[in-house]
Design an enzyme around this catalytic site. Structure first.
Site, PDB file in Angstrom:
ATOM      1  N   THR A   8      78.552   2.675  94.222  1.00  0.00           N
ATOM      2  CA  THR A   8      78.097   3.623  95.240  1.00  0.00           C
ATOM      3  C   THR A   8      76.658   3.312  95.603  1.00  0.00           C
ATOM      4  O   THR A   8      75.836   3.033  94.722  1.00  0.00           O
ATOM      5  CB  THR A   8      78.191   5.109  94.822  1.00  0.00           C
ATOM      6  OG1 THR A   8      77.453   5.889  95.775  1.00  0.00           O
ATOM      7  CG2 THR A   8      77.613   5.410  93.457  1.00  0.00           C
TER       8      THR A   8
ATOM      9  N   ASP B 101      74.758   5.467  96.485  1.00  0.00           N
ATOM     10  CA  ASP B 101      73.993   6.668  96.118  1.00  0.00           C
ATOM     11  C   ASP B 101      73.357   6.574  94.718  1.00  0.00           C
ATOM     12  O   ASP B 101      72.451   7.336  94.405  1.00  0.00           O
ATOM     13  CB  ASP B 101      74.883   7.915  96.157  1.00  0.00           C
ATOM     14  CG  ASP B 101      75.530   8.131  97.515  1.00  0.00           C
ATOM     15  OD1 ASP B 101      75.015   7.565  98.503  1.00  0.00           O
ATOM     16  OD2 ASP B 101      76.550   8.841  97.592  1.00  0.00           O
TER      17      ASP B 101
ATOM     18  N   MET C 187      70.790   8.037 103.466  1.00  0.00           N
ATOM     19  CA  MET C 187      71.969   8.607 102.795  1.00  0.00           C
ATOM     20  C   MET C 187      71.672   8.924 101.328  1.00  0.00           C
ATOM     21  O   MET C 187      70.532   8.836 100.890  1.00  0.00           O
ATOM     22  CB  MET C 187      73.134   7.627 102.911  1.00  0.00           C
ATOM     23  CG  MET C 187      73.826   7.655 104.248  1.00  0.00           C
ATOM     24  SD  MET C 187      75.276   6.573 104.207  1.00  0.00           S
ATOM     25  CE  MET C 187      76.104   7.125 105.704  1.00  0.00           C
TER      26      MET C 187
ATOM     27  N   VAL D  27      74.423   1.887 108.452  1.00  0.00           N
ATOM     28  CA  VAL D  27      73.731   0.582 108.361  1.00  0.00           C
ATOM     29  C   VAL D  27      73.419   0.289 106.887  1.00  0.00           C
ATOM     30  O   VAL D  27      73.481  -0.848 106.429  1.00  0.00           O
ATOM     31  CB  VAL D  27      72.421   0.624 109.184  1.00  0.00           C
ATOM     32  CG1 VAL D  27      71.535  -0.573 108.895  1.00  0.00           C
ATOM     33  CG2 VAL D  27      72.742   0.699 110.668  1.00  0.00           C
ATOM     34  N   GLN D  28      73.118   1.362 106.129  1.00  0.00           N
ATOM     35  CA  GLN D  28      72.764   1.204 104.716  1.00  0.00           C
ATOM     36  C   GLN D  28      73.918   0.707 103.861  1.00  0.00           C
ATOM     37  O   GLN D  28      73.730   0.255 102.737  1.00  0.00           O
ATOM     38  CB  GLN D  28      72.292   2.553 104.135  1.00  0.00           C
ATOM     39  CG  GLN D  28      71.009   3.048 104.735  1.00  0.00           C
ATOM     40  CD  GLN D  28      70.857   4.554 104.583  1.00  0.00           C
ATOM     41  OE1 GLN D  28      70.198   5.021 103.676  1.00  0.00           O
ATOM     42  NE2 GLN D  28      71.471   5.319 105.462  1.00  0.00           N
ATOM     43  N   ARG D  29      75.134   0.839 104.374  1.00  0.00           N
ATOM     44  CA  ARG D  29      76.306   0.445 103.574  1.00  0.00           C
ATOM     45  C   ARG D  29      76.902  -0.886 104.016  1.00  0.00           C
ATOM     46  O   ARG D  29      77.791  -1.409 103.368  1.00  0.00           O
ATOM     47  CB  ARG D  29      77.406   1.514 103.712  1.00  0.00           C
ATOM     48  CG  ARG D  29      77.147   2.695 102.860  1.00  0.00           C
ATOM     49  CD  ARG D  29      78.293   3.598 102.581  1.00  0.00           C
ATOM     50  NE  ARG D  29      79.503   3.520 103.315  1.00  0.00           N
ATOM     51  CZ  ARG D  29      80.230   4.578 103.678  1.00  0.00           C
ATOM     52  NH1 ARG D  29      79.794   5.788 103.383  1.00  0.00           N
ATOM     53  NH2 ARG D  29      81.363   4.446 104.297  1.00  0.00           N
TER      54      ARG D  29
HETATM   55  O1  F6P Z   1      78.745   8.117  98.991  1.00  0.00           O
HETATM   56  C1  F6P Z   1      78.294   7.168  99.881  1.00  0.00           C
HETATM   57  C2  F6P Z   1      77.952   7.799 101.193  1.00  0.00           C
HETATM   58  O2  F6P Z   1      77.480   6.786 102.055  1.00  0.00           O
HETATM   59  C3  F6P Z   1      76.949   8.952 101.127  1.00  0.00           C
HETATM   60  O3  F6P Z   1      75.631   8.515 100.978  1.00  0.00           O
HETATM   61  C4  F6P Z   1      77.236   9.655 102.413  1.00  0.00           C
HETATM   62  O4  F6P Z   1      76.887  11.016 102.363  1.00  0.00           O
HETATM   63  C5  F6P Z   1      78.721   9.508 102.561  1.00  0.00           C
HETATM   64  O5  F6P Z   1      79.088   8.376 101.782  1.00  0.00           O
HETATM   65  C6  F6P Z   1      79.178   9.294 103.980  1.00  0.00           C
HETATM   66  O6  F6P Z   1      80.536   9.214 103.980  1.00  0.00           O
HETATM   67  P1  F6P Z   1      81.402   8.760 105.231  1.00  0.00           P
HETATM   68  O7  F6P Z   1      81.265   7.258 105.349  1.00  0.00           O
HETATM   69  O8  F6P Z   1      82.781   9.160 104.887  1.00  0.00           O
HETATM   70  O9  F6P Z   1      80.818   9.452 106.425  1.00  0.00           O
END
Ligand code: F6P
Length: 366
Positions: free
Chosen positions: A150, A152, A194, A297-299
């Site tokens: 994650t 997070d 996030m 973008v962070q993911r």
């Molecule tokens: O848990 C990872 C995360 O990117 C959180 O930081 C964020 O609140 C959530 O997932 C967003 O989820 P989704 O991609 O379903 O909008």
């Protein structure tokens, strides 16, 4: 847990996993659940490489999180399928926030699909929700080993999850870029990151990017104090950069929600605190103030070297756990070692930012 060679494997709850005798030729399933993050493919690659090369096992991928083993959505995972995926973001298996315990007959369907595909054990790569399901399934007699992911970084029992370093890196680069444009226009810039209910991304990117204020969910913030820090920065002829975690809450207020909808695990969708705060700052200081939401973008994109290494080591050690018949565990980072912890421990509570980490960063505020 029974550990001797060529014996049956039993869980702490007393379940016998008859297909998981040590030394047996195995067929294992892999899935990725929850929000994607950089490094998932590195884990899949490591599981496949070690499963096939070290043990001669077969590895089968299940698509779209727990949806895969519920509906029998599979993807063959051989050596060729994992070539060139180490650097790729996202997950070649797809993901979802499916909760089998919220679906009629979900667990029974998983049992049937695993039997039909002759899958002896599962490696589930996910965060608190995916691993919470992994724990319950193991208790219900389905052998699972967990791998923590994650952005997070909020999973208990591991020092870091992979994906976090990449997210911090991306947010830090954004802060570096935003600072130059903020300075040029003498604006306050509020950057929303996030992290859900944990402030790790905000804290680490805020420190690395030299933010003038860092606001996290763990400590409610006082808007007047934020305004004071912002004004102090303007007085010194610099443009203030405020990093705010999406789950941060003003004193006496509540989390700002993007929508009231809940997902299958009961989570709300956060978002909007950055815009709200930027408007408050503009109103109270009379200075131009803008909000930037970094969002997904962070993911996205390629994982950092740190995340590639961590994800790879997690994958290798998850295969070792399966080989040892050690189910109901999650591989975890402790210092520089990869250890195994019980899934129950890993999912018991969220790992949030401790007070002292916030206090030590405060010297840079304003
Ligand atoms: O848990 C990872 C995360 O990117 C959180 O930081 C964020 O609140 C959530 O997932 C967003 O989820 P989704 O991609 O379903 O909008």
């Amino acid at each position: 847990m029974t550990r001797s060679r060529n014996t049956r494997v039993a869980s702490d709850a007393g379940h016998i996993y008859p297909n998981c005798e040590r030394g047996k030729q195995m067929r294992i399933g892999v899935l990725t659940g929850g929000g994607d993050c950089p490094g998932l493919n590195a884990v899949i690659r490591a599981v496949v490489r070690k499963g096939i090369e070290a043990h001669g096992w077969e590895v089968i991928g299940f698509r779209n999180g727990w949806r895969g083993p519920i509906e029998g959505l599979t993807k063959q995972l051989g050596l060729d399928e994992v070539e060139e995926i180490l650097t790729r973001g996202g997950t070649i298996l797809g993901s979802s926030r499916t909760n089998p315990y919220k679906e009629e007959g979900g667990v029974e369907k998983i049992r049937e699909v695993l039997a039909q595909h002759k899958v002896d054990a599962l490696v589930a790569i996910g965060g608190e929700d995916t691993l919470g399901v992994a724990k319950r399934l193991t208790d219900d007699g389905i052998p699972v080993v967990g791998v923590p992911k994650t952005i997070d970084n909020d999973l208990g029992a591991t020092d870091y999850t992979f994906g976090f370093d990449t997210a911090v890196h991306i947010a830090t680069e954004a802060l570096d870029r935003l600072r130059t444009t903020a300075e040029s226009h003498h604006r306050a810039l509020v950057v929303e990151v996030m992290g859900r209910h944990a402030g790790w991304i905000a804290l680490h990117s805020g420190i690395a990017g030299g933010a003038n204020v860092i606001l996290v969910p763990e400590r409610q913030f006082n808007v007047e104090k934020v305004v004071e820090w912002v004004e102090r920065r303007f007085e010194r002829q610099y443009a203030p950069i405020i990093v705010v975690a999406e789950g941060a809450v003003p004193e006496g207020g509540a989390e700002v929600l993007h929508s009231g909808e809940l997902d299958a695990f009961g989570h709300v969708r956060l978002g909007g605190v950055g815009q709200w705060l930027a408007e408050e700052i503009a109103q109270r200081t009379g200075k131009e103030s803008r909000a930037v939401v970094l969002g997904h973008v962070q993911r996205g994109g390629t994982p950092t070297a740190y995340d590639r290494v961590l994800a790879t080591r997690f994958g290798l050690h998850a295969v070792d756990a399966v080989h040892d018949g050690d189910f109901g565990v999650m591989v975890a980072l402790r210092g520089t070692d990869i250890v195994r912890v019980k899934l129950s421990e890993a999912t018991a509570e969220l790992k949030t930012v401790p007070e002292e980490r916030l206090t030590e960063a405060e010297v840079f505020f304003g």
